[in-house]
Each structure stands twice: as C-alpha cells, then as structure tokens.
Design a protein around this motif. Sequence first.
Motif, PDB file in Angstrom:
ATOM      1  N   VAL A 101      -3.116  -8.584  -2.943  1.00 28.02           N
ATOM      2  CA  VAL A 101      -4.320  -8.041  -3.583  1.00 28.02           C
ATOM      3  C   VAL A 101      -4.876  -6.862  -2.785  1.00 28.02           C
ATOM      4  CG1 VAL A 101      -6.721  -8.546  -4.172  1.00 28.02           C
ATOM      5  CG2 VAL A 101      -4.933 -10.193  -4.746  1.00 28.02           C
ATOM      6  N   LEU A 102      -4.986  -7.033  -1.466  1.00 30.21           N
ATOM      7  CA  LEU A 102      -5.510  -5.951  -0.628  1.00 30.21           C
ATOM      8  C   LEU A 102      -4.553  -4.761  -0.602  1.00 30.21           C
ATOM      9  CD1 LEU A 102      -6.932  -8.043   2.360  1.00 30.21           C
ATOM     10  CD2 LEU A 102      -8.247  -6.760   0.665  1.00 30.21           C
ATOM     11  N   TRP A 154      -3.692 -12.779  -0.698  1.00 26.81           N
ATOM     12  CA  TRP A 154      -4.682 -11.804  -0.237  1.00 26.81           C
ATOM     13  C   TRP A 154      -4.019 -10.508   0.227  1.00 26.81           C
ATOM     14  CZ3 TRP A 154      -9.639 -11.408  -1.082  1.00 26.81           C
ATOM     15  CH2 TRP A 154     -10.341 -12.564  -1.472  1.00 26.81           C
ATOM     16  N   ALA A 165       0.831  -1.208   0.000  1.00 27.47           N
ATOM     17  CA  ALA A 165       0.000   0.000   0.000  1.00 27.47           C
ATOM     18  C   ALA A 165       0.863   1.255   0.000  1.00 27.47           C
ATOM     19  CB  ALA A 165      -0.926   0.002   1.220  1.00 27.47           C
ATOM     20  N   ILE A 193      -2.563  -3.790  -3.035  1.00 30.27           N
ATOM     21  CA  ILE A 193      -2.740  -3.072  -4.312  1.00 30.27           C
ATOM     22  C   ILE A 193      -4.025  -2.238  -4.267  1.00 30.27           C
ATOM     23  CG2 ILE A 193      -3.207  -3.375  -6.762  1.00 30.27           C
ATOM     24  CD1 ILE A 193      -1.379  -5.866  -6.660  1.00 30.27           C
ATOM     25  N   ALA A 194      -5.090  -2.843  -3.702  1.00 30.27           N
ATOM     26  CA  ALA A 194      -6.370  -2.136  -3.612  1.00 30.27           C
ATOM     27  C   ALA A 194      -6.280  -0.913  -2.705  1.00 30.27           C
ATOM     28  CB  ALA A 194      -7.453  -3.094  -3.099  1.00 30.27           C
ATOM     29  N   LEU A 195      -5.388  -0.966  -1.711  1.00 29.58           N
ATOM     30  CA  LEU A 195      -5.263   0.136  -0.744  1.00 29.58           C
ATOM     31  C   LEU A 195      -4.249   1.198  -1.176  1.00 29.58           C
ATOM     32  CD1 LEU A 195      -5.341  -1.931   2.569  1.00 29.58           C
ATOM     33  CD2 LEU A 195      -7.013  -0.195   1.903  1.00 29.58           C
ATOM     34  N   LYS A 196      -3.612   1.006  -2.340  1.00 29.82           N
ATOM     35  CA  LYS A 196      -2.617   1.983  -2.793  1.00 29.82           C
ATOM     36  C   LYS A 196      -3.232   3.370  -2.988  1.00 29.82           C
ATOM     37  CE  LYS A 196       0.683   1.045  -5.741  1.00 29.82           C
ATOM     38  NZ  LYS A 196       1.912   1.100  -4.920  1.00 29.82           N
ATOM     39  N   ASN A 197      -4.509   3.404  -3.366  1.00 24.94           N
ATOM     40  CA  ASN A 197      -5.190   4.685  -3.590  1.00 24.94           C
ATOM     41  C   ASN A 197      -6.031   5.123  -2.394  1.00 24.94           C
ATOM     42  OD1 ASN A 197      -4.193   4.913  -6.271  1.00 24.94           O
ATOM     43  ND2 ASN A 197      -5.809   3.525  -6.993  1.00 24.94           N
ATOM     44  N   ALA A 198      -5.841   4.442  -1.252  1.00 18.49           N
ATOM     45  CA  ALA A 198      -6.590   4.806  -0.051  1.00 18.49           C
ATOM     46  C   ALA A 198      -6.067   6.124   0.513  1.00 18.49           C
ATOM     47  CB  ALA A 198      -6.472   3.696   0.987  1.00 18.49           C
TER      48      ALA A 198
END
Length: 410
Positions: A153-154, A150, A66, A156-161
């Motif tokens: 994947v999570l 996981w 992230a 990568i998903a949180l990189k734009n958080a």
Amino acid sequence: MKHLILKWNNVSLVKRILVGLIVGTILALTMPNAASGITIFGSLFVGALKAVAPILVLFLVMNAIAKHRSGHQTNMKSIIILYAISTFLAGLIAVVASFIFPITLTLTTGAEGVTPPEGILAVIETLLFNIVDNPVDALLNANYIGILTWAIVLGIALKNASESTKNTLDNFSDAVSQVVKWVINIAPIGIMGLVFDAIATNGLSTLLEYGKLIVILVGCMLFIAFVVNPIIVFIYIRKNPYPLVLKCLKESGITAFFTRSSAANIPVNMSLCEKLDLDEDTYSVSIPLGATINMAGAAVTIAVLTLATVHTLGIEVDMATALMLSILAAVSAAGASGVAGGSLLLIPLACNLFGIPNEIAMQVVGVGLIIGVIQDSCETALNSSSDVLFTATAEYAKNRKEGKEVIINS
C-alpha cells in the motif's frame, strides 16, 4: 588478527557454517555443562535475523513497488501456483506414505497450554485479520502478511513521490540489506550455538521411541526435496534442475534447518536471490509471502501425524476422506505460522476431519513437540529453501519462453 578475519571471510559461507556445525557438535559432546556460555551465540543469531527481517521486508517491498516501471511484469502468479502445487503434492505424498507404512503412536502429554485453531475458517479468519493489522503491531509481532500489505500500500502511494524521496527510500533499502549481510556473516558462530543447544539439551535418547514416525516424516520431506520439487522445476525450465535444487538446499536449507523458522530465514533467502541475480521486484514479495504460505513440510507433518492418530485409534479411512485430508493439509499449512512448531497447532484441525476429540489431538501435538528437534528442522529447511527454488524457477521459466538462455548463477 585483521588478516585472519579477512582470510576467514574469504572462505565460502557454507564451508564456514559446516565448521561451526562440527565445532558445536564436538563442544556439545565434550563440554555439555558449558551451555549458558555457548548457546547464547545461537540465540543472538536467531534474534538478529528475526529483528532485521521485518524491517527488510517493509523497505524492500516498498522500494520495489515505488520504483516499479509500468509494463515491467513480475512472476508472482507463477510463483504462487508453484507454491500451491508443491504444498498440495506434499500433503498427498504424506497421505500415501502413511497408508503404505501405517504408524501407531504412544500418546503423551505436554501441550496442555497450547490453543489450536477451531477450524479452517478460523485459519482463514486469522489470515484476513493479519492483512488489516496495525502496521506497528505487524512489525513488532513479525506478522509478514500485515507487513507485506502495508509495504504494498505504501509503495503504491509512493509511486508518484519525488525522485529525492525515492532515492532516500532506495538508500534505506540498501542500508538494511547491508545489515542483513553483516548478520548472515556471523551465521557460523550462530550455528555452532544452535547445534550445541540441540545436542546438549535434547540428546537423541528421547527420539528413539518415535524412530519410525521420524523416518516417515523425514523420508517424505526428502522425497519432496529431491524428487517432487526437481520434477516440478524440470517441467518449468526444461533443464537439469539439480544444480538449482542443491544450491537452494545448501545455501538456504542449512540455516533454516538450525533456526527452525521460515521467518528468521527471510534475510538469508533474500541474500541468495540477490546472488542468483533474480528480479528484486519479484523476490522482495515472493520470499516473505513464501515464508507464510509455502508450507510443503508443514503439510507433511499435518498429514502424517493425523493419519498416525487415525491408525492408533483404529479408524477406517476411505480414499475420498484421504484426498480431502491432502487438500485440508495444504490449505491449513498455508496458515501455519512461520515460526518453530507452527504446523503442530494445525493437527487438531485435521484430526477433527475424522471426529477425533481435541484432548487426543493435543496429545499428538505433545508427540510432535518431542520429535520437533528433527521434524521441525527438516520441515523448515524444506519450506524455506523451496521459497527461493520456486522464485528462481518462475523467472527462469519466463526467460526460457522469451528465448533467453537459462543460467544458474553461482
């Protein structure tokens, strides 16, 4: 009392572990009947490591990905190549040693309730299904391939958080890392319990019949640890490899020897990587991955016990088949579970290469279980310590190419 505890904590961890080892040995020889009161310390220590490791991997990898900066390269490709080279060479050395010093076995029983994989495709299939495992099940069952998947994947998903979310994740990672430090700090007491249990329960008499087999297994692993791995490291960093090799064996190999689980030793390895000031983006992934696929010790066990079975049955082996065994041992070892005795289940798979029936192969697994107190301990020490060794080697090699001085932090 507080002063004594502070003084004790100021002593280096390795020295404290050696004290626990000596005390455990003395207690096992003088008070063997006190098993229930002393072995519990070992069980609690291993249980604590296994409990914290999955959460540690999940949060560290998520946090590292992230926060990953664009353009910041990790060394994962080099590390995976090092893992593969070491595991293949381990299988090859075990095959050569088994031809130079052929061993025959007195077959035994004791592995009737164990179900080995049916073939190499079954091992690969298991790895693939572990990747898509339910995240809750992956955490509960310490499936590190699934946890890594996981976490990536999570992450990568949180990189734009938002930054606040990333800061919260960072705080959780720091908190879990602190818990790991607390657990590792009780290692001397845990090692005392594990040593007591090993000596009081197993003794050494049951191992004498298989002395030659143990010598070949342990000899191959020592050769890899002190000759092969240092040569690989030297080729990469072009400096004396032994300070790094010995540091990894001392600070990772000792605990791995007694826990007999690469998975349980993940927190120890993470802590050592931090001490070596390695890149967290890299070691947060390479260490749990290494606990699953970096299995030089497992390759030795599979090759030596398989060829011991071949010699016992009088089967002729040509060089092409022997080379194939080295490759098979390396590939199947990468699928060995990161728990005690995981490599033994892959012996029937390798025996199948020579047409050896499953019934006989499972008797060899029984032999492996008998000598496991030594074989599995040495195997895990080699496997787990080399996870840190090759992670550090890849980073030091990168620094050397960039013209930076390679310094092994103490």
